[in-house]
Design a protein around this motif. Sequence first.
Motif, short mmCIF file in Angstrom:
data_model
loop_
_atom_site.label_atom_id
_atom_site.label_comp_id
_atom_site.label_asym_id
_atom_site.label_seq_id
_atom_site.Cartn_x
_atom_site.Cartn_y
_atom_site.Cartn_z
N THR A 42 37.57 79.48 -6.01
CA THR A 42 37.38 78.32 -6.91
C THR A 42 37.65 76.99 -6.16
O THR A 42 36.82 75.95 -6.32
N ARG A 43 38.76 76.78 -5.28
CA ARG A 43 38.96 75.81 -4.62
C ARG A 43 37.96 75.43 -3.37
O ARG A 43 37.57 74.29 -3.33
N SER A 44 37.54 76.63 -2.70
CA SER A 44 36.48 76.33 -1.66
C SER A 44 35.22 75.91 -2.43
O SER A 44 34.28 74.99 -1.76
N ALA A 45 34.94 76.42 -3.56
CA ALA A 45 33.42 75.77 -4.16
C ALA A 45 33.61 74.64 -5.05
O ALA A 45 32.71 74.34 -5.68
N SER A 46 35.00 73.98 -4.97
CA SER A 46 34.99 72.84 -5.96
C SER A 46 36.00 71.63 -5.21
O SER A 46 36.29 71.90 -4.20
N VAL A 47 35.73 70.45 -5.73
CA VAL A 47 36.93 69.46 -5.23
C VAL A 47 37.67 68.98 -6.23
O VAL A 47 37.22 69.00 -7.60
N THR A 48 38.76 68.15 -5.79
CA THR A 48 39.47 67.50 -7.11
C THR A 48 38.75 66.23 -7.58
O THR A 48 37.58 65.90 -7.05
N ARG A 49 38.93 65.67 -8.65
CA ARG A 49 38.45 64.86 -9.39
C ARG A 49 38.36 63.33 -8.35
O ARG A 49 37.50 62.78 -8.36
N HIS A 50 39.38 63.40 -7.88
CA HIS A 50 39.70 62.10 -6.79
C HIS A 50 38.59 62.25 -5.64
O HIS A 50 37.81 61.18 -5.61
N ARG A 51 38.41 63.29 -5.26
CA ARG A 51 37.54 63.49 -4.07
C ARG A 51 35.87 63.30 -4.71
O ARG A 51 35.24 62.63 -4.22
N ALA A 52 35.72 63.98 -5.85
CA ALA A 52 34.44 63.97 -6.63
C ALA A 52 34.14 62.50 -6.88
O ALA A 52 32.90 62.02 -6.68
N ALA A 53 35.01 61.72 -7.50
CA ALA A 53 34.86 60.23 -7.83
C ALA A 53 34.37 59.61 -6.51
O ALA A 53 33.12 59.02 -6.52
N ARG A 54 34.93 59.99 -5.20
CA ARG A 54 34.39 59.25 -4.06
C ARG A 54 32.93 59.58 -3.62
O ARG A 54 32.32 58.77 -3.38
N GLU A 55 32.94 61.03 -3.67
CA GLU A 55 31.43 61.28 -3.30
C GLU A 55 30.31 60.92 -4.20
O GLU A 55 29.27 60.72 -3.77
N LEU A 56 30.66 60.78 -5.57
CA LEU A 56 29.69 60.37 -6.43
C LEU A 56 29.68 58.50 -6.55
O LEU A 56 28.75 58.17 -7.47
N GLY A 57 30.46 58.05 -5.80
CA GLY A 57 30.51 56.37 -5.84
C GLY A 57 31.04 56.12 -7.11
O GLY A 57 30.60 55.07 -7.52
#
Length: 323
Positions: A20-35
Amino acid sequence: MSGNTITHNVAEAGERTEATRSASVTRHRAARELGLRRGDLDLAVQLGRVRTVPDDGGGGRRVPRDEIDRIRAADGFPDVLRAAVRAVGTTEGAALMDVTTARFTRLARLGLLVPVKFYLNRYRAVVWLYLAEELRRFRADERNTALLKGRTPEGLRDQLGDGLDLRPRNWRGRHLGFLLRQADDPWARAAAVASLLDAAEISDVVTDPYERSHLRRFRPALATHGSPGSPAAQLAEEIATAADPGEVDWLRSELAAAVDTARRHRPAPRPAARVTPHPPGPQSLACGTAEPVPHEAEDAVPPEAGQPGRLSSLLGRLWRKDS
């Protein structure tokens, strides 16, 4: 269960968590990648625009990697996503709708404009925020022209004069929808409904203390507004708790139904039955020990207790033997 089986199950759970962890990212990381800013990502999740999955390791919900790829590949990224989660206050919202702030506030108090979130400013005043996208749609709808340009109808003016303000209730209804969308378990759904009721109402509906305790385990956390117990935190709790009798009645009914569904899906856990020593009977007098029995059997009547003649005879034989 053997030690090998336990080790195998633990290893499997660890592998699932790692996958699960390797196929997903934290919300903080996701926010950065989605701008997006973190608050905007949280709103996007609540609105169902970004899918999340539970973290088996207990670290909160995460954003799947394929979900990020899907969003980034969409037409108009990132502008379309940012526009969808843009939230504005009264002043900016009034400008978007080309009305005065006073008219905007009246429309919101009447429940025609629904807040998406709120915060408390440094003066502990409530600042309501609205989706800019929804405000534009409201302004573009010709059926609302009279509300935007004309005089407020007399019936609505009377309600405003009586102090009507549907902003807190409308926010709670919308917030409940957010919570239910993210609930992965029937008990979590029941806890989402319970989170909008005060403790007395919950106790009145859910009379079983073990079920109430189980609900508290799933209770969603309210966004932080000041330190715990502070005036700001107390005000935020008041906003998040239903007070209107009609709303309370509806939530009580929904809670009862949700708990019934959760109970049938999986009963709330209960402690194991207590085992306590039984008062010594004739058998234990002879051998000098007392057999422990389940707590539920403490009130059971020994067969001899209903036959005093047999009990006296047995005790007499025991006394003669000892003498």
